[in-house]
Enzyme design. Structure first.
Site, PDB file in Angstrom:
ATOM      1  N   THR A  94      -6.300   6.611   7.592  1.00 23.49           N
ATOM      2  CA  THR A  94      -7.282   7.691   7.651  1.00 23.49           C
ATOM      3  C   THR A  94      -8.582   7.220   8.301  1.00 23.49           C
ATOM      4  O   THR A  94      -9.438   8.032   8.635  1.00 23.49           O
ATOM      5  CB  THR A  94      -7.547   8.205   6.215  1.00 23.49           C
ATOM      6  OG1 THR A  94      -6.284   8.435   5.594  1.00 23.49           O
ATOM      7  CG2 THR A  94      -8.327   9.481   6.189  1.00 23.49           C
ATOM      8  N   ASN A 134      -5.633  -7.215   2.669  1.00 26.93           N
ATOM      9  CA  ASN A 134      -6.286  -6.753   1.445  1.00 26.93           C
ATOM     10  C   ASN A 134      -5.927  -7.630   0.248  1.00 26.93           C
ATOM     11  O   ASN A 134      -6.662  -7.667  -0.740  1.00 26.93           O
ATOM     12  CB  ASN A 134      -5.909  -5.299   1.167  1.00 26.93           C
ATOM     13  CG  ASN A 134      -6.271  -4.393   2.337  1.00 26.93           C
ATOM     14  OD1 ASN A 134      -7.242  -4.659   3.057  1.00 26.93           O
ATOM     15  ND2 ASN A 134      -5.491  -3.351   2.562  1.00 26.93           N
ATOM     16  N   GLU A 141       5.384  -9.520  15.272  1.00 25.57           N
ATOM     17  CA  GLU A 141       5.387  -8.290  14.494  1.00 25.57           C
ATOM     18  C   GLU A 141       6.834  -7.856  14.271  1.00 25.57           C
ATOM     19  O   GLU A 141       7.599  -7.714  15.226  1.00 25.57           O
ATOM     20  CB  GLU A 141       4.610  -7.196  15.242  1.00 25.57           C
ATOM     21  CG  GLU A 141       4.802  -5.793  14.703  1.00 25.57           C
ATOM     22  CD  GLU A 141       4.522  -5.647  13.207  1.00 25.57           C
ATOM     23  OE1 GLU A 141       3.415  -6.028  12.766  1.00 25.57           O
ATOM     24  OE2 GLU A 141       5.413  -5.166  12.488  1.00 25.57           O
ATOM     25  N   ASN A 195       5.464  -1.724  12.005  1.00 20.41           N
ATOM     26  CA  ASN A 195       5.303  -1.315  13.416  1.00 20.41           C
ATOM     27  C   ASN A 195       4.111  -2.077  13.976  1.00 20.41           C
ATOM     28  O   ASN A 195       3.283  -2.592  13.213  1.00 20.41           O
ATOM     29  CB  ASN A 195       5.016   0.195  13.484  1.00 20.41           C
ATOM     30  CG  ASN A 195       3.826   0.595  12.617  1.00 20.41           C
ATOM     31  OD1 ASN A 195       3.991   0.897  11.425  1.00 20.41           O
ATOM     32  ND2 ASN A 195       2.637   0.576  13.169  1.00 20.41           N
ATOM     33  N   HIS A 211      -3.768   0.941  -0.785  1.00 20.22           N
ATOM     34  CA  HIS A 211      -4.744  -0.151  -0.687  1.00 20.22           C
ATOM     35  C   HIS A 211      -4.406  -1.167  -1.765  1.00 20.22           C
ATOM     36  O   HIS A 211      -4.856  -1.029  -2.900  1.00 20.22           O
ATOM     37  CB  HIS A 211      -6.169   0.360  -0.911  1.00 20.22           C
ATOM     38  CG  HIS A 211      -6.537   1.495  -0.006  1.00 20.22           C
ATOM     39  ND1 HIS A 211      -7.437   2.466  -0.379  1.00 20.22           N
ATOM     40  CD2 HIS A 211      -6.142   1.801   1.247  1.00 20.22           C
ATOM     41  CE1 HIS A 211      -7.582   3.329   0.618  1.00 20.22           C
ATOM     42  NE2 HIS A 211      -6.807   2.953   1.617  1.00 20.22           N
ATOM     43  N   MET A 215      -0.114  -0.575   9.065  1.00 19.43           N
ATOM     44  CA  MET A 215      -0.634   0.661   8.489  1.00 19.43           C
ATOM     45  C   MET A 215      -1.825   1.195   9.296  1.00 19.43           C
ATOM     46  O   MET A 215      -2.171   2.368   9.197  1.00 19.43           O
ATOM     47  CB  MET A 215      -1.109   0.418   7.051  1.00 19.43           C
ATOM     48  CG  MET A 215      -0.027   0.376   6.012  1.00 19.43           C
ATOM     49  SD  MET A 215      -0.813   0.447   4.378  1.00 19.43           S
ATOM     50  CE  MET A 215       0.637   0.472   3.319  1.00 19.43           C
ATOM     51  N   VAL A 247       9.221 -12.983  11.274  1.00 22.11           N
ATOM     52  CA  VAL A 247       9.008 -14.375  10.867  1.00 22.11           C
ATOM     53  C   VAL A 247       9.723 -14.584   9.537  1.00 22.11           C
ATOM     54  O   VAL A 247       9.472 -13.875   8.563  1.00 22.11           O
ATOM     55  CB  VAL A 247       7.506 -14.706  10.774  1.00 22.11           C
ATOM     56  CG1 VAL A 247       7.298 -16.089  10.158  1.00 22.11           C
ATOM     57  CG2 VAL A 247       6.880 -14.641  12.164  1.00 22.11           C
TER      58      VAL A 247
END
Ligand code: FAD
Length: 527
Positions: free
Chosen positions: A133, A496, A41, A124, A462, A128, A244
């Site tokens: 939400t 996504n 990450e 992080n 999104h 997301m 990476v």
């Protein structure tokens, strides 16, 4: 220390620690008893349990700091090192949402996104998914992927809901929430098909005994992998602040990744039997491009859902037909248990065809999401406010998408992004229809305190289609129906970006379901 093992002890590298990379890690560790998963990450770990939602952090200052740390080039230290003055990124028409950074942030090494100005990312542990939400509706009608059979799809969704701790009836006991559903039912019920009327919005989280919610993030998807008491945790490693830089490919097969430790700037090669890239809908195609993996559809067919929003002060007379003063008092008491997380009820009208190609999301809260002038007649409204928005779909087109320039490096040293994106008549017609419905929905519930307005492109957070899956390698997709990149063995994409359809709903649940499918297939091949 991570030699690629023999086929019976496979090593899997996962790039990105959001909900999707986490779903791959979980399914692979659980399915393959000998597999070892190493996750990289780029951003920092924010919470003691990796990937937890920052909404669960009770201390406001700590929460603020966790959000700031997620903002990559727009976070303090990195921003300063790039010479971007603090003021610049918060000026102008819009700012990045808390916990995110704009792709086109305007400093040195910034991406270019004139047609997609609100496009953003989080950097992080948990991605997301530490800021989301947590709305988790399922795709319906033409939103579904046509080449995955219904029976299998239902099973994949059930597994994805378990992984994300999805609640179908969150806050269903809120009388005010139910009153809002009743008002929407009166207004729209007769026009909507059976089963697709106003209802509660499924959300990812665990209701607590005191009526509050512990919101879900990548932490719950990883589950036993980040629980030291579980033997599964011995076969999982998570390295934060590890960028990476390349997926290495030899003779048509991914052999591992080259990764930079951002603390020491040490660069090393990590061999793998399978590489999963789940680094979001812009940085996944960017990493593939930087690695010389360039299917013609890579980065193209970008979609999101456009959002028309408004804020309503709930009208005592209207809601009063369905909820009493005592109901309101109970609601206020419940909310005061957890004042830092004021969401009180979440409702929706889902997508349905042919007549309602929209999804309406209706959030009920004590205060409007912006500072309302105390002199405004609706300021301090005792019944609270509804913040709601219609999601409108974007038809996939090859012209919309992100391209990469080998001659211009971004702030991380990757080929820089340019996003080109336009709304067409198809979208504009539906945006108009959605705006009209939003006026009806608002009038049914109360008084407008903000006019319905279309948010700038990129606002949905999104982003879909940029690594879309397809049935055949005909140039219109990047990966096969199991998310395996065309033409490269041992390389899978997740997130996504894999979604090929036009969608109005929040896509994370769908992407986790597609990831479960990809992980099952990969496990079969590795075993
Ligand atoms: P991400 O969560 O974006 O994670 C990708 C990770 O990859 C990042 O942490 C990034 O740092 C890392 N990465 C990138 N490049 C590299 C590299 N080269 N090396 C190592 N790591 C790398 N979705 C919903 O469905 N419902 C909602 O209600 C909802 N609300 C949202 C509200 C907000 C404020 C935000 C910000 C998002 C919301 N979303 C919502 C979107 C949702 O969070 C995403 O769909 C989801 O997190 C996607 O998961 P992912 O794992 O694919 O990517």
């Amino acid at each position: 220390s991570h030699e690629a093992h023999t086929a019976s002890h496979p090593t899997v590298v996962v790039v990105g620690s959001g909900p999707i990379g986490s779903a791959y890690a979980r399914v692979l560790v659980e399915t393959l008893p000998e597999a070892h998963v190493v996750m990289f990450e780029a951003g920092p770990q924010l919470t003691a349990i990796p990937g937890e939602s920052v909404r669960n952090i009770p201390d406001p200052e700590e929460k603020e700091r966790a959000r700031e740390l997620s903002q990559g080039p727009q976070a303090g230290a990195l921003r300063e090192s790039l010479g971007i003055p603090a003021g610049v990124v918060v000026e102008g028409m819009f700012t990045a949402r808390q916990g995110t950074h704009l792709l086109d942030f305007g400093g040195e090494g910034s991406g270019h996104a004139p047609g997609f100005p609100a496009g953003a990312a989080s950097t992080n542990v948990g991605g997301m998914g530490a800021h989301w939400t947590c709305a988790t509706p399922s795709p319906a009608f033409s939103e579904k992927i046509p080449f995955i059979a219904d029976d299998e799809w239902d099973d994949l969704l059930a597994v994805a809901k378990d992984l994300l701790h999805v609640q179908d009836a969150a806050f269903a006991d809120s009388a005010v929430g139910e009153g809002i559903r009743s008002l929407l039912e009166e207004e729209f019920g007769a026009e909507l098909p059976e089963g697709y009327g106003p209802g509660t919005l499924p959300v990812a989280g665990d209701p607590q005994p005191d009526g509050t919610m512990r919101w879900a993030g990548a932490d719950v998807v990883l589950g036993p992998l980040v629980d030291a008491a579980s033997p599964l945790s011995e076969r999982f490693e998570l390295h934060d602040l590890s960028l990476v830089r390349r997926v290495e490919v030899e003779d048509g097969r991914a052999t591992g990744v080259t990764v930079e430790d951002l603390r020491t700037h040490e660069i090393r090669f990590v061999p793998a039997d399978l590489v999963v890239v789940a680094a979001d809908a812009f940085r996944t195609p960017q990493l593939l491009w930087a690695s010389g993996i360039r299917p013609s559809a890579l980065g193209h067919y970008l979609t999101e859902h456009h959002v028309v929003i408004t804020t309503i002060a709930v009208d005592a007379g209207k809601i009063g037909r369905f909820a009493t003063d005592a109901d309101l008092e109970a609601e206020i008491a419940r909310r005061s248990v957890n004042p830092v997380d004021p969401v009180a009820a979440v409702n929706r009208i889902p997508f349905s065809e042919p007549d309602h190609p929209f999804s309406l999301q209706v959030m009920y809260a004590e205060n409007p999401p912006f500072q309302l002038d105390p002199a405004h007649p609706a300021a301090g409204n005792r019944w609270g406010y509804v913040n709601m928005g219609y999601g409108v779909r974007k038809r996939p087109r090859v012209e919309d998408g992100v391209t990469f320039d080998d001659g211009e490096l971004d702030y991380r040293g990757f080929p820089n992004m340019t996003i080109e994106y336009e709304l067409t008549d198809a979208e504009n017609t539906e945006i108009e229809a959605a705006t009209e419905r939003l006026r009806r929905a608002g009038s049914a519930i109360g008084e407008f305190v903000a006019e319905p307005r279309l948010l700038p492109n990129g606002s949905s957070l999104h982003y879909m289609g940029t690594t879309r899956i397809g049935e055949t390698d005909d140039g219109t997709s990047v990966a096969d129906p199991w998310s395996r990149v065309w033409g490269v063995d041992g390389l899978v994409v997740g997130g996504n970006g894999v979604i090929p359809t036009a969608n109005t709903m929040n896509p994370t649940l769908m992407s986790v379901a597609v990831a479960v499918r990809g992980a099952r297939k990969a496990a079969e091949e590795l075993s």
